[in-house]
Motif scaffolding. Structure first.
Motif, PDB file in Angstrom:
ATOM      1  N   GLY A 303     -14.560  -3.866 -15.824  1.00 40.45           N
ATOM      2  CA  GLY A 303     -14.104  -4.407 -14.535  1.00 40.45           C
ATOM      3  C   GLY A 303     -12.919  -5.350 -14.694  1.00 40.45           C
ATOM      4  N   MET A 304     -12.235  -5.311 -15.845  1.00 42.43           N
ATOM      5  CA  MET A 304     -11.184  -6.285 -16.128  1.00 42.43           C
ATOM      6  C   MET A 304      -9.777  -5.680 -16.123  1.00 42.43           C
ATOM      7  SD  MET A 304     -12.150  -9.420 -16.519  1.00 42.43           S
ATOM      8  CE  MET A 304     -10.856 -10.145 -17.511  1.00 42.43           C
ATOM      9  N   GLY A 305      -9.644  -4.366 -15.893  1.00 41.86           N
ATOM     10  CA  GLY A 305      -8.332  -3.703 -15.995  1.00 41.86           C
ATOM     11  C   GLY A 305      -7.277  -4.327 -15.092  1.00 41.86           C
ATOM     12  N   THR A 306      -7.652  -4.596 -13.847  1.00 43.66           N
ATOM     13  CA  THR A 306      -6.679  -5.135 -12.897  1.00 43.66           C
ATOM     14  C   THR A 306      -6.296  -6.565 -13.261  1.00 43.66           C
ATOM     15  OG1 THR A 306      -7.747  -3.781 -11.248  1.00 43.66           O
ATOM     16  CG2 THR A 306      -6.223  -5.428 -10.437  1.00 43.66           C
ATOM     17  N   SER A 307      -7.294  -7.385 -13.621  1.00 44.95           N
ATOM     18  CA  SER A 307      -6.994  -8.778 -13.986  1.00 44.95           C
ATOM     19  C   SER A 307      -6.070  -8.827 -15.196  1.00 44.95           C
ATOM     20  CB  SER A 307      -8.279  -9.546 -14.323  1.00 44.95           C
ATOM     21  OG  SER A 307      -9.060  -9.673 -13.170  1.00 44.95           O
ATOM     22  N   LEU A 308      -6.363  -8.019 -16.227  1.00 45.86           N
ATOM     23  CA  LEU A 308      -5.510  -8.041 -17.422  1.00 45.86           C
ATOM     24  C   LEU A 308      -4.088  -7.590 -17.074  1.00 45.86           C
ATOM     25  CD1 LEU A 308      -7.717  -6.679 -20.375  1.00 45.86           C
ATOM     26  CD2 LEU A 308      -7.400  -9.009 -19.599  1.00 45.86           C
ATOM     27  N   ALA A 309      -3.972  -6.585 -16.217  1.00 48.18           N
ATOM     28  CA  ALA A 309      -2.638  -6.082 -15.850  1.00 48.18           C
ATOM     29  C   ALA A 309      -1.852  -7.146 -15.080  1.00 48.18           C
ATOM     30  CB  ALA A 309      -2.774  -4.802 -15.017  1.00 48.18           C
ATOM     31  N   LEU A 310      -2.511  -7.789 -14.126  1.00 52.92           N
ATOM     32  CA  LEU A 310      -1.817  -8.809 -13.303  1.00 52.92           C
ATOM     33  C   LEU A 310      -1.438 -10.029 -14.138  1.00 52.92           C
ATOM     34  CD1 LEU A 310      -4.044  -8.676 -10.088  1.00 52.92           C
ATOM     35  CD2 LEU A 310      -1.663  -7.930 -10.276  1.00 52.92           C
ATOM     36  N   VAL A 311      -2.389 -10.482 -14.957  1.00 47.39           N
ATOM     37  CA  VAL A 311      -2.129 -11.677 -15.775  1.00 47.39           C
ATOM     38  C   VAL A 311      -1.080 -11.352 -16.841  1.00 47.39           C
ATOM     39  CG1 VAL A 311      -3.183 -13.310 -17.392  1.00 47.39           C
ATOM     40  CG2 VAL A 311      -4.392 -12.676 -15.302  1.00 47.39           C
ATOM     41  N   GLY A 312      -1.193 -10.162 -17.449  1.00 48.66           N
ATOM     42  CA  GLY A 312      -0.211  -9.752 -18.469  1.00 48.66           C
ATOM     43  C   GLY A 312       1.199  -9.735 -17.902  1.00 48.66           C
TER      44      GLY A 312
END
Ligand SMILES: Cc1cc2nc3c(=O)[nH]c(=O)nc-3n(C[C@H](O)[C@H](O)[C@H](O)COP(=O)(O)OP(=O)(O)OC[C@H]3O[C@@H](n4cnc5c(N)ncnc54)[C@H](O)[C@@H]3O)c2cc1C
Length: 415
Positions: A303-312
């Motif tokens: 469930g972390m794909g979007t958070s990692l993409a946005l934060v990255g």
């Protein structure tokens, strides 16, 4: 600054448009190439939680994201008759459980990020990079439309099967690690299926998982059919073969699975992929950097794909601004600031694939009991710490006083 710095981004999913937005904020000239003919509409809801949500807030997009939010009561594991065997309500774990407080359709989020800067960023749809040459001073890129561009930096935001990564960092097999299954996402008509606002999941012995969750349009559902499997040989461009694969796997399965498999045959947004993690020692090389799933896909089960993409995307652009465009310094900081967050985000939830798609009826029952236990008032605090707090584990740097930010503000007021 002697010239306006330029960047070419491959991929307009989540990471690409987010990076384009921030680079444009810092005064860069940005082009995004996307293989699909437009922003891809597919996918279920994705979570906006922790630092990912903070990035959306800093982009000023939270009111629009909230307006596009899909109301859900939580996740429920059902039996073949549709009875809820265990539930995890949305407010369990302080709104950071499997279903988070702010959930938005992946396609809606991609459109939102795109609209945030499409007036200033050049988007080329139906286009991909066919050749890339990093001379050390600049990068020359040939595009599928035959044109050649020379830019300062190139970014691969083209998902777990990134072509930029293949051409600069080597073969996919070295860094893409199968987690042991496949999942198909698509939209289905809600005919005779009503989840009453719940995200419902049905697990059948043999490692089969069917799920439906609400869409913003009540006549439709967001569906997913997933199965445990060793890596399969299949043509990623042959969508009809993938639809048949799903239909075969779910033939004779209980609950709404046959109806969903039928809907998968015609769904326009049907998308199938292996469940994988991308693990790399470095996400940058020369004048090229990877962002989002291309560099550190955590696997949808986290469930972390979007958070990692946005934060990255936020950190990468912010470090370039802070280093006044010195990409060597910025890339080193990007790796340093982001890596601990990525490592935590890539931790698979307890039991991983074995508990997500159990092989036996016994393990399915054990999973339902565990779900009931961790949502109990006594165990919630411990479970929250163990499973659901990764999204917060980064202190997001504030880049608003970076030299390039100040420069771009001067540029904007001069426009
Ligand atoms: C259609 C779709 C549905 C999804 N549904 C879900 C879901 O329901 N739940 C979930 O947890 N995750 C889902 N994901 C994955 C999720 O979007 C990502 O994990 C996460 O948001 C990180 O985004 P990203 O931008 O790094 O990658 P992605 O969202 O995968 O975006 C990558 C983009 O690059 C484009 N692209 C690929 N190759 C090339 C190329 N050679 N040249 C140019 N462009 C290229 C793709 O078309 C895509 O638009 C889905 C992804 C897609 C593409």
């Amino acid at each position: 600054m002697s010239h306006r710095r330029s960047a070419l981004i491959s991929g307009a999913g989540i990471a690409g448009p987010a990076l384009a937005y921030w680079l444009n904020e810092y005064g860069w000239q940005v082009t995004v190439v996307e293989a699909a003919p437009g922003i891809r509409p597919g996918g279920q809801t994705v979570d906006l939680r922790g630092a990912g949500r903070t990035v959306i807030e800093r982009m000023g997009l939270m009111p629009a994201a909230r307006a596009a939010c899909v109301e859900q009561k939580g996740i429920a594991w059902v039996d073949a008759s549709g009875r809820h065997r265990s539930e995890m309500p949305v407010d369990a774990f302080g709104g950071d459980g499997i279903v988070s407080e702010v959930e938005i359709l992946r396609g809606d989020l991609a459109s939102l990020l795109y609209s945030a800067a499409d007036d200033h960023v050049e988007y080329l749809f139906g286009t991909r990079i066919t050749a890339l040459d990093d001379s050390g001073d600049e990068v020359t890129v040939t595009l599928s439309d035959g044109t050649v561009r020379t830019v300062d930096l190139v970014f691969g935001a083209d998902g777990p099967h990134s072509a930029v990564r293949r051409s600069v960092f080597g073969p996919e097999e070295d860094v893409v690690h199968p987690v042991g299954g496949y999942t198909a996402w698509f939209t289905a008509p809600s005919t005779s299926m009503d989840t009453h606002g719940w995200y419902e999941m049905f697990q059948a012995p043999g490692g089969l998982v069917a799920s439906i969750r609400p869409d913003t349009d009540p006549t439709r559902m967001k569906a997913s059919l997933a199965f445990a499997s060793e890596p399969l040989m299949y043509d990623r461009n042959d969508i009809d073969a993938q639809r048949s694969l799903i239909a075969e796997r779910f033939a004779g399965t209980g609950w709404h699975a046959p109806q969903l498999a039928e809907a998968a045959r015609t769904a326009e947004d049907f998308y199938l992929d292996a469940l994988v993690q991308v693990r790399m020692d470095s996400w940058t090389s020369g004048r090229v950097a990877l962002v989002g799933d291309a560099g550190y896909c955590p696997c949808p089960l986290t469930g972390m794909g979007t958070s990692l993409a946005l934060v990255g995307a936020y950190v990468l652009a912010g470090e370039l601004a802070a280093a006044d465009g010195d990409h060597r310094r910025a890339f080193a900081r990007y790796e340093q600031v982001l890596r601990p967050y990525v490592e935590q985000g890539q931790q698979m939830p307890g039991g991983g694939m074995k508990m997500f798609a159990p092989k036996s009826a016994f393990v399915i029952r054990v999973g339902q009991m565990l779900n009931r236990a961790i949502t109990s008032r006594v165990l919630q605090p411990l479970a929250r710490k163990m499973f659901f707090s990764h999204a917060e584990n980064i202190e997001l740097p504030d880049y608003s006083t970076a030299p390039e930010q100040q420069m771009s503000e001067q540029l904007r007021s001069a426009r």
